[in-house]
Design a protein around this motif. Structure first.
Motif, mmCIF file in Angstrom:
data_model
loop_
_atom_site.group_PDB
_atom_site.id
_atom_site.type_symbol
_atom_site.label_atom_id
_atom_site.label_comp_id
_atom_site.label_asym_id
_atom_site.label_seq_id
_atom_site.Cartn_x
_atom_site.Cartn_y
_atom_site.Cartn_z
ATOM 1 N N VAL A 63 0.916 -1.161 -0.161
ATOM 2 C CA VAL A 63 -0.008 0.080 -0.024
ATOM 3 C C VAL A 63 1.009 1.285 -0.207
ATOM 4 N N GLY A 64 0.678 1.914 -1.055
ATOM 5 C CA GLY A 64 1.387 3.565 -0.974
ATOM 6 C C GLY A 64 2.883 3.262 -1.704
ATOM 7 N N LEU A 65 3.260 2.137 -2.265
ATOM 8 C CA LEU A 65 4.217 1.838 -2.948
ATOM 9 C C LEU A 65 4.152 1.322 -4.194
ATOM 10 N N ASP A 66 5.033 1.555 -5.202
ATOM 11 C CA ASP A 66 4.861 1.175 -6.546
ATOM 12 C C ASP A 66 5.844 0.050 -6.896
ATOM 13 N N VAL A 67 6.975 -0.060 -6.546
ATOM 14 C CA VAL A 67 7.852 -1.016 -6.770
ATOM 15 C C VAL A 67 7.355 -2.442 -6.135
#
Length: 679
Positions: A63-67
């Motif tokens: 949650v809240g991170l793309d990688v």
């Protein structure tokens, strides 16, 4: 920057991680609900379920991170895994381990990190459930406890996922093995019942193609005296879209020169892709003419000569042949060898008998013929696929074939002169009882003159599994005489067929267990509860013993679902059910899911005092779980309410009375504030 150290048990830890088969899988709602809940509880913009692999940390949920992953050397979670403990970093710029870490100095600019280890039941730390912020901060003791509870829920999901995958793989393997054993048994039975090679070949080819999902199955026969250079396909089964090769004459001198000796040794050719196999040009040209891309070829041998080949073709794409498929094809080829040998021998015997009958013109000649026929018969039985034993009128064995020696585990010299009675201590019936000597099929036939068919017998030998055989006995008579002068007993090894039947029985038992088990919580279901309560009620009436019933309900469970989502609700149900069920210590007690979030406990031979003791154990166990429940109106953790009923049933009462009392008392427990029991 300090790189995370490796745990002392790193190799075992990585092996444990790989057992879950979860790395690089697609996102799943169950895990996303947990990370979203962790972010909401801790008030952070980022939350992760991070699994630490050999050289990376991979995010099962984020949650809240793309990688989806970062190198292990710069991971925060690697430190938590190394210490196998909760890691709390209030301000990364003030911690010497992380001040110059790229994840701090650059995007995503981590300033706060808290990671709770994900520990398995065998104490391997697979990764963490962690929360991350761009600002320094501290978690409260309550938030840390809730993060720990969520980490246990994550591990529960891992275990449930692995359990489901393991069970599905085992079921698929068992089902495939069972189907192949049934097919082999059917082909074996057809060989025993028929001498029609064309019919046997056609059934084998068709059933084998369907079982192995192949594009073509062909049975190829070499022309006699061609040195394995010429021949044709005598039977095939091919799917639509690919050419038929039946009756197509093949001339391949390369095969006779280069491959025949190889196959005569019983070797099998396995080619996953003919374009990468290094085959000779002439061999590859023939396979391409048949549209073959991948093939599996098993020799069919008769008396050390190469009779032909069992060919399994994949024409649509390359194929990697499994060991189980290769072994199954070899067993089918063995059965075809038996069928060919059997048909050949019986054809020869039939021709000889026909010729002798035409020549017979007197009783003396006929008697001579019978004696010669018996001699030839002994020669024939030596080569038959079944075990054959010849016993004289007094029961003594005078001849047997090689297969009889293999099946009975005795040499011909050891058997010669013995009678069926001498095997009594080592033979049993299907129910395990001793097979009495007078009931042996050969002895029955000698006594009554009647043939015996399909008599099942088990042969026991120390330090070896029981071998099961099916016995037929046929009397031999002189012309114009009713009493047999000898008996021929034929028997086949049906051990594999018996094992297949046992597997079928096990599958039925497994299906029965599933029908009585709740699919989500894996405790007993409503059907199981109804059946058991009926049984225990009748027994308690008969024996005048106490019977106790407990109704259990999770407090404000609807609010829990509304707050945390249905996936988290399912995980909560699993934890509560498994934990409560583990508090029952007697095999006669039953814990079952009654419906929704309501469970029920049956306690036979238990009065109210005993039932209260069980309830207190269950309450303490659920409290110790500390499952967060922010929406509850009685506690910040999940609680339960319980209603207890205990009576000595009589003929005038019904089990519905007991259910009504327990249900009413559960209602009273809720009315009095929940998180309690009422009796």
């Amino acid at each position: 920057m300090q790189k995370p150290k490796l745990p002392k048990n790193e190799s075992d830890r990585l092996e444990a991680l790989n057992r879950y088969h979860i790395l690089d899988t697609l996102p799943e709602q169950e895990y996303d609900d947990l990370t979203r809940l962790a972010a909401e509880i801790c008030g952070t913009p980022i939350a992760l379920i991070s699994l630490v692999d050999r050289d990376r940390q991979w995010f099962k949920s984020k949650v809240g991170l793309d990688v989806s992953e970062t190198p292990r050397d710069i991971s925060f979670c690697g430190h938590a895994v190394a210490d196998s403990a909760f890691l709390n970093v209030p301000d990364t710029t003030q911690d010497i381990r992380f001040t110059d870490n790229p994840l701090v100095a650059k995007d995503p600019s981590i300033r706060f990190y808290a990671g709770m280890p994900l520990k398995t039941s065998d104490n391997f730390t697979l990764g963490t459930l962690c929360v991350i912020d761009h600002q320094p901060r501290n978690l409260t003791e309550k938030q840390i406890r809730q993060l720990e509870s969520l980490s246990r829920l994550a591990i529960s999901q891992f275990e449930l996922r692995r359990s489901n995958a393991t069970r599905k793989a085992a079921e698929d393997a068992l089902d495939e093995q069972y189907k192949r054993e049934v097919l082999l048994a059917e082909i074996t039975q057809r060989i025993r019942q028929s001498l029609n090679l064309d019919a046997i070949f056609q059934i084998a080819a068709q059933e084998l193609r369907q079982s192995m999902n192949a594009d073509r199955i062909g049975i190829f026969k070499f022309d006699p005296d061609s040195n394995c250079c010429n021949g044709e396909f005598v039977s095939e089964s091919v799917i639509a879209g690919f050419d038929s090769v039946i009756a197509l004459k093949i001339y391949d001198h390369c095969f006779g020169d280069q491959y025949a000796a190889y196959y005569k040794e019983g070797r099998i050719q396995v080619i996953n892709n003919i374009n990468e196999s290094g085959l000779t040009d002439c061999h590859q040209d023939i396979l391409q003419r048949f549209q073959v891309i991948s093939n599996l070829v098993v020799p069919i041998i008769q008396t050390e000569n190469l009779w032909g080949l069992l060919c399994i073709h994949q024409c649509s794409a390359p194929r990697h042949w499994q060991d189980s498929e290769i072994n199954f094809a070899r067993r089918i080829a063995t059965q075809l060898e038996i069928a060919i040998k059997q048909a050949s021998l019986f054809e020869l015997l039939e021709q000889e008998l026909l010729e002798r009958e035409k020549e017979a013109d007197s009783r003396k000649i006929l008697l001579t013929e019978l004696q010669e026929s018996e001699s030839r018969y002994r020669s024939v039985i030596t080569s038959m696929s079944e075990g054959i034993v010849l016993q004289q009128a007094d029961g003594q064995i005078t001849a047997c074939n090689e297969n009889a020696e293999k099946i009975l585990g005795l040499s011909a010299d050891q058997m010669r002169g013995l009678k069926s009675v001498d095997f009594e201590r080592s033979t049993i019936r299907e129910d395990g009882s001793i097979f009495l000597s007078e009931d042996h099929p050969a002895m029955v036939t000698l006594r009554t003159g009647q043939p015996q068919t399909n008599v099942i017998m088990g042969i026991c030998k120390e330090d070896c599994p029981t071998r099961w055989i099916s016995i037929n006995s046929q009397p031999l008579r002189h012309p114009d005489q009713t009493s047999p002068y000898a008996v021929v007993a034929s028997f086949a090894d049906i051990t594999e067929k018996k094992l297949a039947q046992e597997m079928l029985k096990m599958e039925a038992e497994l299906a029965h267990v599933r029908s009585l088990t709740d699919g989500l919580t894996q405790v007993a279901n409503r059907r199981c509860f109804d059946d058991r309560l009926q049984t225990e009620w009748q027994r308690s009436v008969r024996e005048k013993q106490s019977l106790s019933l407990i109704f259990l309900d999770i407090d404000y469970f609807k609010l829990y679902n509304d707050c945390y989502g249905h996936q988290a609700g399912d995980a909560c149900l699993i934890q509560v059910a498994q934990t409560a069920a583990s508090q029952l210590k007697r095999p006669t007690d039953l814990f079952a899911r009654y419906g929704g979030e309501e469970f029920v406990v049956i306690l036979p031979n238990t009065n109210m005092e005993g039932a209260i003791a069980v309830v207190e154990l269950i309450q303490h166990a659920i409290h110790d779980l500390k499952i967060p429940h922010e929406a509850s109106k009685v506690s910040s953790n999940v609680t339960i309410s319980l209603g207890i009923a205990s009576i000595i049933p009589t003929q005038e009462q019904s089990l519905e009375d007991l259910i009504a009392i327990a249900d009413k008392n559960l209602y009273q427990a809720k009315q009095q504030g929940r998180d309690r029991f009422y009796c």
